[in-house]
Enzyme design. Structure first.
Site, PDB file in Angstrom:
ATOM      1  N   GLN A   1       0.846  -1.185   0.000  1.00 11.02           N
ATOM      2  CA  GLN A   1       0.000   0.000   0.000  1.00 11.02           C
ATOM      3  C   GLN A   1       0.881   1.234   0.000  1.00 11.02           C
ATOM      4  OE1 GLN A   1      -3.309   0.094   2.657  1.00 11.02           O
ATOM      5  NE2 GLN A   1      -3.627   2.302   2.458  1.00 11.02           N
TER       6      GLN A   1
ATOM      7  N   ALA B   1      -2.015   4.192  -4.143  1.00 11.59           N
ATOM      8  CA  ALA B   1      -2.737   2.982  -4.553  1.00 11.59           C
ATOM      9  C   ALA B   1      -2.418   1.793  -3.643  1.00 11.59           C
ATOM     10  CB  ALA B   1      -2.362   2.633  -5.999  1.00 11.59           C
TER      11      ALA B   1
ATOM     12  N   ASP C   1       8.735   8.315 -11.554  1.00 12.37           N
ATOM     13  CA  ASP C   1       9.097   7.795 -10.227  1.00 12.37           C
ATOM     14  C   ASP C   1      10.148   6.691 -10.368  1.00 12.37           C
ATOM     15  OD1 ASP C   1       9.060   7.452  -7.471  1.00 12.37           O
ATOM     16  OD2 ASP C   1       7.343   6.091  -7.496  1.00 12.37           O
TER      17      ASP C   1
END
Length: 217
Positions: free
Chosen positions: A10, A14, A128
Site C-alpha cells: 500500500q 494505490a 518515479d
C-alpha cells in the site's frame, strides 16, 4: 477489499493486490479516493490517472520495452489488472553479494540505460524512477520497468532529464558506492536515446539546481 485478492503493498496513491486471473497470477492496482478532494473532481482525476498509466504501459510494450502486460482496465472501479513479474527488484539485488560484483553491475547498468533510452524515445516519462521500480525477471534476468502511476507523455527535454535525476538521487540515497554503475547507465542511455545529448546536457542543469536547493536548505 477485492475478492480472492491478497493485499501485498500500500502506497500513498494505490493498493497493490496479488490475485489469480485467467489461470495465472496477476497484480491488481487499485487507486483509492482522496478524501480531501471533492468526490466528483476526485473521481475524474483518478480515472484520468488510471487511463494514463495503462496507456503508458501499452505504449512501452508496443515499443518492445519490458513492462508488465495489462490484462484489464476497470476505470469505474479504478483498477488495473496486469502481469505479475516473478523476480526481485534492482534494489534487492544490489544489496546481495551477487549484486556487488562489478561485472554483474555493468551488465545490469547496460540493460537499465537501454530501457530508459527506449522509453524516452517514445516520449514516456516514468515520473518515479527508483531501484524498487526496476525488476529483474527470475527466468531471464531482464529488466522490467514497473509502477507507472506517475507516468505521462512529454516531448520536453527537461522532463526526461528530471526522470534521470530522480533515479540518480535514488542511487545516491539508497546504494552507496554505485557512482560507477550510474555512469554506466548514463553511457548505455546515451547509445539508445536519440535525444541523449540534449537530455544529458539538461541533466547537468537539473543537478546544479538540486545542489543549490540543498545548499539553501
Amino acid at each position: 477489499m477485492i475478492d480472492n485478492a491478497e493485499l501485498i503493498k500500500q502506497g500513498a496513491e494505490a493498493k497493490v493486490y496479488l490475485t489469480p486471473y485467467l489461470q495465472r497470477k496477476a497484480i491488481i492496482k487499485e487507486r483509492f479516493p482522496k478524501t480531501y478532494r471533492h468526490p466528483t473532481l476526485d473521481k475524474k482525476l483518478t480515472s484520468r490517472r488510471v487511463i494514463q498509466e495503462a496507456r503508458c504501459l501499452n505504449r512501452c510494450q508496443k515499443a518492445q520495452i519490458d513492462t508488465p502486460t495489462v490484462y484489464l482496465v476497470d476505470v469505474d472501479r479504478s483498477l488495473i489488472y496486469m502481469e505479475h513479474i516473478e523476480g526481485c527488484s534492482v534494489r534487492e539485488f544490489l544489496v546481495t553479494a551477487e549484486g556487488q560484483v562489478p561485472e554483474r553491475q555493468t551488465a545490469l547498468a547496460g540493460e537499465i540505460g537501454r530501457a530508459l533510452g527506449l522509453m524516452h524515445n517514445i516520449d514516456v516519462v516514468h515520473g518515479d524512477l527508483t531501484t524498487s521500480n526496476l525488476l529483474m525477471r527470475e527466468e531471464s534476468g531482464s529488466v522490467v520497468l514497473i509502477d507507472f502511476g506517475l507516468s505521462y507523455v512529454s516531448q520536453l527535454i527537461e522532463d526526461k532529464a528530471v526522470d534521470l535525476y530522480v533515479l540518480e538521487r535514488a542511487f545516491i540515497s539508497t546504494h552507496p558506492n554505485t557512482e560507477v554503475m550510474f555512469a554506466q547507465i548514463i553511457e548505455a542511455y546515451g547509445k539508445s536515446c536519440k535525444a541523449s545529448k540534449q537530455i544529458l546536457k539538461k541533466l547537468e542543469d537539473v543537478r546544479l539546481r538540486g545542489r543549490k536547493r540543498s545548499m539553501l536548505g
